[in-house]
Scaffold this motif. Structure first.
Motif, PDB file in Angstrom:
ATOM      1  N   GLU A 126       0.807  -1.217   0.000  1.00 21.48           N
ATOM      2  CA  GLU A 126       0.000   0.000   0.000  1.00 21.48           C
ATOM      3  C   GLU A 126       0.844   1.274   0.000  1.00 21.48           C
ATOM      4  O   GLU A 126       0.325   2.368  -0.241  1.00 21.48           O
ATOM      5  CB  GLU A 126      -0.920   0.009   1.223  1.00 21.48           C
ATOM      6  CG  GLU A 126      -1.874  -1.175   1.308  1.00 21.48           C
ATOM      7  CD  GLU A 126      -2.669  -1.172   2.600  1.00 21.48           C
ATOM      8  OE1 GLU A 126      -3.433  -0.207   2.793  1.00 21.48           O
ATOM      9  OE2 GLU A 126      -2.512  -2.105   3.414  1.00 21.48           O
ATOM     10  N   LEU A 127       2.140   1.148   0.275  1.00 18.97           N
ATOM     11  CA  LEU A 127       2.984   2.330   0.448  1.00 18.97           C
ATOM     12  C   LEU A 127       3.122   3.143  -0.839  1.00 18.97           C
ATOM     13  O   LEU A 127       3.122   4.374  -0.814  1.00 18.97           O
ATOM     14  CB  LEU A 127       4.369   1.923   0.948  1.00 18.97           C
ATOM     15  CG  LEU A 127       4.454   1.474   2.415  1.00 18.97           C
ATOM     16  CD1 LEU A 127       5.847   0.945   2.722  1.00 18.97           C
ATOM     17  CD2 LEU A 127       4.111   2.631   3.350  1.00 18.97           C
ATOM     18  N   HIS A 128       3.265   2.471  -1.963  1.00 19.96           N
ATOM     19  CA  HIS A 128       3.539   3.179  -3.210  1.00 19.96           C
ATOM     20  C   HIS A 128       2.402   4.110  -3.609  1.00 19.96           C
ATOM     21  O   HIS A 128       2.631   5.211  -4.134  1.00 19.96           O
ATOM     22  CB  HIS A 128       3.813   2.176  -4.335  1.00 19.96           C
ATOM     23  CG  HIS A 128       4.228   2.823  -5.619  1.00 19.96           C
ATOM     24  ND1 HIS A 128       3.311   3.236  -6.578  1.00 19.96           N
ATOM     25  CD2 HIS A 128       5.451   3.182  -6.089  1.00 19.96           C
ATOM     26  CE1 HIS A 128       3.959   3.783  -7.580  1.00 19.96           C
ATOM     27  NE2 HIS A 128       5.266   3.767  -7.320  1.00 19.96           N
ATOM     28  N   ASP A 129       1.172   3.700  -3.353  1.00 19.76           N
ATOM     29  CA  ASP A 129       0.010   4.501  -3.757  1.00 19.76           C
ATOM     30  C   ASP A 129      -0.564   5.319  -2.596  1.00 19.76           C
ATOM     31  O   ASP A 129      -1.654   5.886  -2.710  1.00 19.76           O
ATOM     32  CB  ASP A 129      -1.081   3.578  -4.325  1.00 19.76           C
ATOM     33  CG  ASP A 129      -0.601   2.835  -5.567  1.00 19.76           C
ATOM     34  OD1 ASP A 129       0.114   3.451  -6.377  1.00 19.76           O
ATOM     35  OD2 ASP A 129      -0.932   1.637  -5.708  1.00 19.76           O
ATOM     36  N   LEU A 130       0.187   5.396  -1.505  1.00 17.16           N
ATOM     37  CA  LEU A 130      -0.291   6.122  -0.335  1.00 17.16           C
ATOM     38  C   LEU A 130      -0.340   7.625  -0.625  1.00 17.16           C
ATOM     39  O   LEU A 130       0.637   8.212  -1.094  1.00 17.16           O
ATOM     40  CB  LEU A 130       0.654   5.851   0.840  1.00 17.16           C
ATOM     41  CG  LEU A 130       0.155   6.158   2.257  1.00 17.16           C
ATOM     42  CD1 LEU A 130      -1.070   5.300   2.588  1.00 17.16           C
ATOM     43  CD2 LEU A 130       1.273   5.893   3.261  1.00 17.16           C
TER      44      LEU A 130
ATOM     45  N   SER B 199      10.740  -0.025   0.948  1.00 17.53           N
ATOM     46  CA  SER B 199       9.527   0.559   1.540  1.00 17.53           C
ATOM     47  C   SER B 199       9.667   2.071   1.692  1.00 17.53           C
ATOM     48  O   SER B 199       8.733   2.830   1.383  1.00 17.53           O
ATOM     49  CB  SER B 199       9.246  -0.079   2.902  1.00 17.53           C
ATOM     50  OG  SER B 199       8.961  -1.456   2.766  1.00 17.53           O
ATOM     51  N   ALA B 200      10.819   2.522   2.167  1.00 21.31           N
ATOM     52  CA  ALA B 200      11.042   3.960   2.354  1.00 21.31           C
ATOM     53  C   ALA B 200      11.033   4.693   1.018  1.00 21.31           C
ATOM     54  O   ALA B 200      10.449   5.770   0.889  1.00 21.31           O
ATOM     55  CB  ALA B 200      12.362   4.190   3.088  1.00 21.31           C
ATOM     56  N   LEU B 201      11.686   4.103   0.016  1.00 21.77           N
ATOM     57  CA  LEU B 201      11.721   4.726  -1.311  1.00 21.77           C
ATOM     58  C   LEU B 201      10.327   4.791  -1.925  1.00 21.77           C
ATOM     59  O   LEU B 201       9.924   5.816  -2.507  1.00 21.77           O
ATOM     60  CB  LEU B 201      12.667   3.952  -2.228  1.00 21.77           C
ATOM     61  CG  LEU B 201      14.165   4.037  -1.896  1.00 21.77           C
ATOM     62  CD1 LEU B 201      14.954   3.023  -2.722  1.00 21.77           C
ATOM     63  CD2 LEU B 201      14.698   5.446  -2.143  1.00 21.77           C
ATOM     64  N   GLU B 202       9.564   3.711  -1.784  1.00 21.58           N
ATOM     65  CA  GLU B 202       8.209   3.679  -2.338  1.00 21.58           C
ATOM     66  C   GLU B 202       7.309   4.717  -1.668  1.00 21.58           C
ATOM     67  O   GLU B 202       6.544   5.420  -2.334  1.00 21.58           O
ATOM     68  CB  GLU B 202       7.611   2.281  -2.172  1.00 21.58           C
ATOM     69  CG  GLU B 202       8.239   1.235  -3.089  1.00 21.58           C
ATOM     70  CD  GLU B 202       7.796  -0.171  -2.743  1.00 21.58           C
ATOM     71  OE1 GLU B 202       7.006  -0.322  -1.784  1.00 21.58           O
ATOM     72  OE2 GLU B 202       8.236  -1.127  -3.411  1.00 21.58           O
ATOM     73  N   ALA B 203       7.409   4.810  -0.353  1.00 18.04           N
ATOM     74  CA  ALA B 203       6.563   5.749   0.385  1.00 18.04           C
ATOM     75  C   ALA B 203       6.902   7.198   0.044  1.00 18.04           C
ATOM     76  O   ALA B 203       6.051   8.082   0.146  1.00 18.04           O
ATOM     77  CB  ALA B 203       6.706   5.520   1.888  1.00 18.04           C
TER      78      ALA B 203
END
Length: 414
Positions: free
Chosen positions: A218-222, A377-381
């Motif tokens: 869900e992180l990428h589209d947050l 995860s950090a990069l995606e968020a």
């Protein structure tokens, strides 16, 4: 006369060097604008280019305290500069700070009964010994860890902090920041304190909300316009969610009573994150040309890793340096530079590793597979690609309890 250095001497030299550097930076700020480069200062002051270069360069972020003391002109050489300044267009305060720097340089060298060349040779010898890879303080830190975990009935096997920073795509004067804190092998027995995870801003104090449980996909589209706190379910023991009890007094920490959960009697894991789309003003367009990333050893910990991810345009202008402080030291909130905090900094020879997130090699090198997921995860968020980022990593075995390791990024403008 001994040409060897003890750890106490090394720590003292590093601190004094940071003090001298702070004086030199203040001195440069008092110079006329047309006398702040090597050539222009040499001509304006009437000294050699070599003297001008050695003096002005030591105000740069890339030089540590030891390099400052060894790299400056001799005290006699700086005295000659001060004599030349007597009839130049510079304030009394400007002359005062360069005089203070020279007096401190002289007293430091005099106390060691060493010249600058002898000091450099002694330090080179220490560096060669350190290249053997032996951590001289590891045994003592391990003993302290074992005693402290017995004392407070809590311990953490692995603590990883990932701090990802990129310019805000919609508000160009600010940086967007994502911080993820991962804890593995977390044990909180009956009678232990609560587990606390703090998120401290560079320019402001955060008032956190209860974290929202989400999955990594869900992180990428947050969609986050301001701030958002989350618990990453993929890397968190199921019972942790119900252990949330509130926030600390200042509102910038999340509190969990993990001693009530069975997962954390044998060793659970918990991953908390914080997103701030306007975490601080852009260092390349504002006066605050500093960014500080830190990780706190709040519980006795076996291994602690701090990972910083910078967007490439930021990394190209930044000089990265490290520091070790007590956790009560609040330099990060006030944006003090490394040399401003010379009196509160412990000596540490922990190396800073620079790596490319695009190569996906750090997790394999550290033999910690979760590091790969945390970086992604950090990069995606933060909607930042691996190819457009630069990574920095600090690894410490058995870090001192209640200490904070920091990576300072100081930016230089053209």
């Amino acid at each position: 006369m001994s040409l060897t250095l003890t750890k106490n001497q090394i720590s003292s030299i590093e601190r004094e060097g940071e003090r001298i550097k702070a004086y030199i930076k203040r001195f440069v700020s008092h110079l006329p604008n047309n006398a702040r480069t090597t050539g222009s200062f040499a001509k304006w002051c009437g000294v050699s280019r070599s003297t001008a270069q050695r003096l002005l360069q030591m105000s740069k972020p890339s030089y540590n305290g030891f390099q400052v003391i060894c790299g400056l002109p001799s005290p006699a050489g700086i005295s000659r500069v001060i004599e030349k300044l007597a009839d130049r267009n510079i304030s009394e305060e400007g002359i005062m700070v360069i005089t203070s720097a020279n007096e401190l340089l002289y007293s430091t060298l005099h106390s060691l009964t060493m010249s600058q060349n002898q000091l450099k040779n002694a330090f080179d010898t220490i560096n060669k010994a350190n290249d053997s890879g032996v951590d001289q303080g590891l045994s003592a830190r391990k003993k302290l860890y074992e005693l402290n975990q017995q004392l407070c009935k809590e311990s953490i096997q692995l603590s990883v902090g990932v701090d990802c920073v990129t310019p805000n795509k919609h508000v160009s004067d600010y940086l967007s920041e994502v911080v993820i804190a991962y804890r593995q092998g977390v044990k909180f027995l009956n009678g232990s304190r609560s587990f606390v995870q703090s998120f401290v801003g560079n320019e402001k104090n955060y008032h956190l909300n209860q974290p929202t449980s989400i999955k990594r996909r869900e992180l990428h589209d947050l969609v986050v316009d301001s701030t958002f706190q989350f618990l990453l379910e993929d890397l968190t023991s199921p019972s942790a969610v119900d252990c949330f009890t509130g926030h600390g007094l200042l509102g910038n920490s999340q509190v969990y009573n993990l001693s009530e959960a069975n997962d954390f009697k044998t060793g659970g894991e918990i991953t908390l994150g914080h997103i701030d789309r306007t975490s601080q003003t852009h260092p390349l367009t504002s006066k605050k040309q500093l960014d500080i990333h830190g990780i706190e050893c709040h519980s006795p910990t076996q291994k602690m890793i701090l990972i910083s991810l910078l967007e490439k345009s930021l990394a190209s202008k930044a000089t990265a340096r490290t520091g070790l402080y007590t956790s009560s030291q609040k330099a990060q909130e006030d944006l003090y530079t490394l040399e401003d905090n010379w009196n509160d900094r412990f000596y540490t020879d922990t190396p800073l590793l620079c790596f490319s997130p695009a190569e996906d090699s750090l997790a394999e090198k550290l033999k910690i597979p979760e590091v790969h997921d945390l970086i992604e995860s950090a990069l995606e968020a933060n909607q930042l690609s691996k190819e457009n980022s630069v990574g920095y990593c600090l690894v410490v075995d058995y870090p001192p309890w209640l200490s904070t390791y920091r990576i300072y990024f100081e930016y230089e403008l053209n």
